[in-house]
Design an enzyme around this catalytic site. Structure first.
Site, mmCIF file in Angstrom:
data_model
loop_
_atom_site.group_PDB
_atom_site.id
_atom_site.type_symbol
_atom_site.label_atom_id
_atom_site.label_comp_id
_atom_site.label_asym_id
_atom_site.label_seq_id
_atom_site.Cartn_x
_atom_site.Cartn_y
_atom_site.Cartn_z
ATOM 1 C CD GLU A 278 8.251 -4.458 6.071
ATOM 2 O OE1 GLU A 278 9.276 -3.570 6.136
ATOM 3 O OE2 GLU A 278 7.257 -4.215 6.205
ATOM 4 C CD GLU B 150 5.835 -2.038 -1.263
ATOM 5 O OE1 GLU B 150 6.897 -1.690 -0.825
ATOM 6 O OE2 GLU B 150 4.595 -2.021 -0.839
ATOM 7 C CG ASP C 134 3.909 -4.529 6.713
ATOM 8 O OD1 ASP C 134 2.326 -4.476 6.668
ATOM 9 O OD2 ASP C 134 4.298 -3.430 6.387
ATOM 10 C CG HIS D 127 4.318 -5.929 2.971
ATOM 11 N ND1 HIS D 127 4.394 -5.460 1.600
ATOM 12 C CD2 HIS D 127 5.172 -5.233 3.703
ATOM 13 C CE1 HIS D 127 4.828 -4.172 1.685
ATOM 14 N NE2 HIS D 127 5.444 -4.228 2.841
ATOM 15 C CG HIS E 223 6.002 -2.502 9.773
ATOM 16 N ND1 HIS E 223 6.766 -2.268 8.675
ATOM 17 C CD2 HIS E 223 6.524 -1.901 10.878
ATOM 18 C CE1 HIS E 223 7.674 -1.589 9.151
ATOM 19 N NE2 HIS E 223 7.699 -1.472 10.383
ATOM 20 N NE ARG F 86 1.821 -0.408 3.393
ATOM 21 C CZ ARG F 86 3.081 -0.511 2.904
ATOM 22 N NH1 ARG F 86 3.340 -0.112 1.766
ATOM 23 N NH2 ARG F 86 4.165 -1.056 3.763
ATOM 24 C CD GLU G 8 5.521 0.494 6.822
ATOM 25 O OE1 GLU G 8 6.660 1.072 6.505
ATOM 26 O OE2 GLU G 8 5.241 -0.697 6.681
HETATM 27 C C1 LER Z 1 8.266 -0.871 4.564
HETATM 28 O O1 LER Z 1 8.236 -1.159 6.033
HETATM 29 C C2 LER Z 1 7.333 -1.531 4.029
HETATM 30 O O2 LER Z 1 6.272 -2.215 4.441
HETATM 31 C C3 LER Z 1 7.435 -1.307 2.564
HETATM 32 O O3 LER Z 1 6.134 -1.760 1.936
HETATM 33 C C4 LER Z 1 7.948 0.014 2.063
HETATM 34 O O4 LER Z 1 7.486 0.312 0.661
HETATM 35 MN MN MN Z 2 6.254 -2.411 6.443
#
Ligand code: LER
Ligand code: MN
Length: 271
Positions: free
Chosen positions: A152, A158, A185, A188, A211, A217, A246
């Site tokens: 991912e 992060e 995701d 992100h 995700h 978020r 998520e």
């Molecule tokens: C985990 O799936 C994710 O998206 C990260 O941002 C965990 O902090």
């Molecule tokens: Mn994620």
């Protein structure tokens, strides 16, 4: 495409989990609201009662769509890029345990935060080398156990190792394991990608899991991402897997979990 929600099997500090208190209550609510599956965030598979998990998934009619490993990084500092060999070794051992559990359910293992980052004063190419070595060990083990691992890309706040889908696909190509895929995701991607839809189109062949969360978020529809475009792009890319929510439990967990369905279901069925 089907819908799932990320639930933690045990209490955790990770913010973007709608359900992380009472595990069974989370499964029950997800099932009653109409989710097709669950993704489980598991710090240590040793703490999971396998028989009970099988029973609960069956009881609530939910598919186990993926297992997340990030809690082992957040709560114990296990990481593929850690300068201490003993820590990297523990990280690999832990992921092998996640793979063991995943293989019992025919599901995927996610490597997100657990790949680690380049800590201050460390050399990036050395950390990348350590990380790749850990991936190879886990992928080799996963291949023997018929299990897929997904990497991912995470936003720059992060990690500093693999922020974009392009970087992840480069790693997938370099390591060249048939059981190594990409997790996208939307949260992100909104930070790191030039275009979410074009990224989905460009890397369609590699997408193994998705995700969903909005720009902030929160649940889809509570921010400014255009999920009708994102879902149309995934559909066009031939993605038939899960959209796994998520999300931050705001304004409260049940509203967030319901909102995801309210926002996404009509888009999926409309296509
Ligand atoms: C985990 O799936 C994710 O998206 C990260 O941002 C965990 O902090
Ligand atoms: Mn994620």
């Amino acid at each position: 495409m089907k819908l799932s929600i990320v639930i933690s099997t045990h209490p955790t500090d990770f913010a973007a989990l709608a359900y992380k208190g009472d595990f069974e209550a989370g499964l029950k609510n997800a099932s009653q609201l109409g989710y097709d599956g669950v993704e489980l965030a598991i710090r240590n598979p040793v703490d999971v009662d396998y028989d009970q998990l099988v029973y609960l998934l069956q009881e609530y009619g939910l598919e186990l769509v993926a297992i997340g490993t990030g809690q082992a990084y957040l709560q114990e500092g296990l990481s593929f890029a850690h300068p201490a060999e003993s820590v990297r070794c523990q990280a690999v051992t832990r992921v092998k345990q996640h793979i063991d559990l995943a293989s019992c359910f025919g599901t995927k293992v996610i490597i997100g935060l657990l790949r680690g980052k380049v800590e201050a004063g460390m050399d990036k190419s050395q950390c990348l080398g350590w990380m790749k070595d850990c991936f190879v060990q886990c992928l080799t083990y996963a291949a023997k156990n018929d299990t897929t691992v997904v990497i991912e890309p995470l936003n720059r706040y992060e990690t500093n190792l693999i922020n974009t889908a392009g970087e992840a696909v480069e790693l997938i190509k370099e390591l060249s394991f048939p059981n190594f895929q990409l997790l996208l995701d939307s949260f992100h991607m909104n930070i790191e990608e030039v275009s979410i839809e074009e990224t989905i189109r460009d890397y369609a062949a590699y997408i193994g899991h998705v995700h969903v969360a909005d720009s902030n978020r929160w649940a889809p529809g509570f921010g400014h991402l255009d999920f009708s475009k994102i879902i149309a792009a995934l559909e066009k890319a031939g993605y038939v897997g899960y959209l796994s929510a998520e999300i931050i439990p705001q304004p409260d967990p049940d509203i967030a979990v319901r909102q995801t369905l309210t926002c996404l279901r009509p888009m999926i069925h409309a296509l």
